[in-house]
Design a protein around this motif. Structure first.
Motif, PDB file in Angstrom:
ATOM      1  N   PRO A   1     -53.091  67.844 -44.768  1.00 36.34           N
ATOM      2  CA  PRO A   1     -52.391  66.490 -44.666  1.00 36.34           C
ATOM      3  C   PRO A   1     -53.200  65.378 -44.021  1.00 36.34           C
ATOM      4  CG  PRO A   1     -51.501  67.609 -42.823  1.00 36.34           C
ATOM      5  CD  PRO A   1     -52.745  68.669 -43.499  1.00 36.34           C
TER       6      PRO A   1
ATOM      7  N   LYS B   1     -40.587  59.856 -49.787  1.00 37.92           N
ATOM      8  CA  LYS B   1     -41.754  60.533 -48.960  1.00 37.92           C
ATOM      9  C   LYS B   1     -42.347  59.708 -47.936  1.00 37.92           C
ATOM     10  CE  LYS B   1     -41.867  64.363 -51.166  1.00 37.92           C
ATOM     11  NZ  LYS B   1     -42.673  64.915 -52.092  1.00 37.92           N
TER      12      LYS B   1
ATOM     13  N   LYS C   1     -43.063  62.685 -39.902  1.00 37.47           N
ATOM     14  CA  LYS C   1     -44.315  63.564 -39.489  1.00 37.47           C
ATOM     15  C   LYS C   1     -45.317  62.746 -38.318  1.00 37.47           C
ATOM     16  CE  LYS C   1     -44.632  66.635 -43.519  1.00 37.47           C
ATOM     17  NZ  LYS C   1     -44.311  67.855 -42.741  1.00 37.47           N
TER      18      LYS C   1
ATOM     19  N   LEU D   1     -51.987  61.825 -43.125  1.00 36.94           N
ATOM     20  CA  LEU D   1     -50.676  61.262 -43.156  1.00 36.94           C
ATOM     21  C   LEU D   1     -50.812  59.700 -43.047  1.00 36.94           C
ATOM     22  CD1 LEU D   1     -48.887  63.340 -40.246  1.00 36.94           C
ATOM     23  CD2 LEU D   1     -48.890  63.687 -42.815  1.00 36.94           C
TER      24      LEU D   1
ATOM     25  N   LEU E   1     -50.554  63.790 -48.464  1.00 40.87           N
ATOM     26  CA  LEU E   1     -49.595  64.465 -47.800  1.00 40.87           C
ATOM     27  C   LEU E   1     -49.768  65.938 -47.527  1.00 40.87           C
ATOM     28  CD1 LEU E   1     -46.793  64.142 -45.757  1.00 40.87           C
ATOM     29  CD2 LEU E   1     -45.524  64.329 -48.035  1.00 40.87           C
TER      30      LEU E   1
ATOM     31  N   THR F   1     -43.198  61.241 -44.318  1.00 38.37           N
ATOM     32  CA  THR F   1     -44.631  60.887 -43.621  1.00 38.37           C
ATOM     33  C   THR F   1     -44.332  60.154 -42.270  1.00 38.37           C
ATOM     34  OG1 THR F   1     -45.474  60.694 -45.878  1.00 38.37           O
ATOM     35  CG2 THR F   1     -46.664  59.825 -44.112  1.00 38.37           C
TER      36      THR F   1
ATOM     37  N   ALA G   1     -51.656  58.784 -46.487  1.00 37.89           N
ATOM     38  CA  ALA G   1     -50.178  59.111 -47.123  1.00 37.89           C
ATOM     39  C   ALA G   1     -49.442  57.826 -46.958  1.00 37.89           C
ATOM     40  CB  ALA G   1     -49.762  60.381 -46.979  1.00 37.89           C
ATOM     41  N   LYS G   2     -49.222  57.556 -45.956  1.00 36.72           N
ATOM     42  CA  LYS G   2     -48.363  56.360 -45.493  1.00 36.72           C
ATOM     43  C   LYS G   2     -48.657  55.151 -46.355  1.00 36.72           C
ATOM     44  CE  LYS G   2     -47.123  53.403 -41.600  1.00 36.72           C
ATOM     45  NZ  LYS G   2     -47.602  53.204 -39.998  1.00 36.72           N
TER      46      LYS G   2
END
Length: 254
Positions: free
Chosen positions: A185, A213, A220, A187, A182, A217, A190-191
């Protein structure tokens, strides 16, 4: 008679003096020639020794170059192995994340989720870390928090979850993997990491933070509706957590 006697004495004496003078005049020339020969011999020896030393140094340089090339090869091989392992672990996390999302989207899972939307997940016992595992984990956290060495931290987090599976700190490692992605980044990655914690380890102490979080994410990524749903899940499942306050603020501003 006296003149004859003097001549007899002086003539040999003259020849003797001439011989001495001749011998004295020839001695320096002989010495100079010998000195020159010695000097040349010394120079030749010094040149030979210098040439030998140069040959030795060149041999040492060739050997060192060979060792450097061997080490460079080993480094390239280790780097390739690390990249292969990294890709393999990343793919495993992606597959796991997709499987969990598909499981969550089935009708049975949807019905079960609706029936227990306000129920807090049952807590299971996780494997406690030993001293070496905790030391390794703390070193990774130092890379993230203090050194900001995110790429190195990602590699070590993957290695950690591979070496220490299904432990208490394993879940933390997945969570921090999401945090680092994240921050970069990245994403989508991160997801995936947050999804693993939020679904597979929903009873863990990091689950509330992971769900929150995950919502951040998703927001975003432009998935606004799904982001709100995750935030509501934090309020429903983890109402007493610090993440619930953040989720409540997010929903109030959204």
């Amino acid at each position: 008679m006296r003149h004859t006697l003097m001549a007899a004495v002086l003539i040999p004496l003259g020849f003797g003096l001439a011989g001495v003078v001749s011998a004295q005049s020839s001695t320096p020339a002989y010495q100079n020639a010998a000195s020159e020969a010695q000097r040349k011999a010394g120079n030749s020896q010094a040149t030979a020794e210098l040439f030998y030393m140069i040959q030795q140094l060149q041999g040492d340089v060739r050997r060192l170059q060979g060792k450097v090339e061997e080490q460079q090869y080993e480094i390239r091989k280790l780097q390739q192995q690390g990249r292969d392992r990294y890709v393999d672990l990343d793919q495993r996390i992606l597959d796991l994340s997709k499987a969990m999302e598909e499981q969550a989207s089935t009708p049975e899972a949807t019905t079960s989720s609706a029936a227990s939307s306000s129920a807090k997940p049952a807590v299971r016992n996780y494997r406690a870390p030993d001293a070496e595992e905790r030391k390794t984990y703390n070193q990774i956290i130092d890379l993230i928090r203090n050194q900001k060495a995110y790429d190195e931290a990602i590699t070590q987090l993957y290695e950690f979850v591979d070496e220490y599976p299904e432990g208490d700190l394993t879940v933390n490692a997945y969570y921090w993997l999401g945090e680092v992605y994240l921050a970069k980044p990245q994403l989508e990655q991160a997801k995936q990491a947050f999804t693993i914690v939020a679904t597979r380890y929903d009873d863990h102490r990091k689950a509330a933070d992971a769900v929150y979080k995950l919502g951040v994410t998703l927001d975003k990524l432009g998935e606004k509706g799904e982001a709100k749903r995750r935030m509501q899940m934090v309020l429903d499942h983890y109402p007493d957590s610090s993440a619930a306050e953040l989720a409540r603020k997010f929903l109030g501003e959204a």
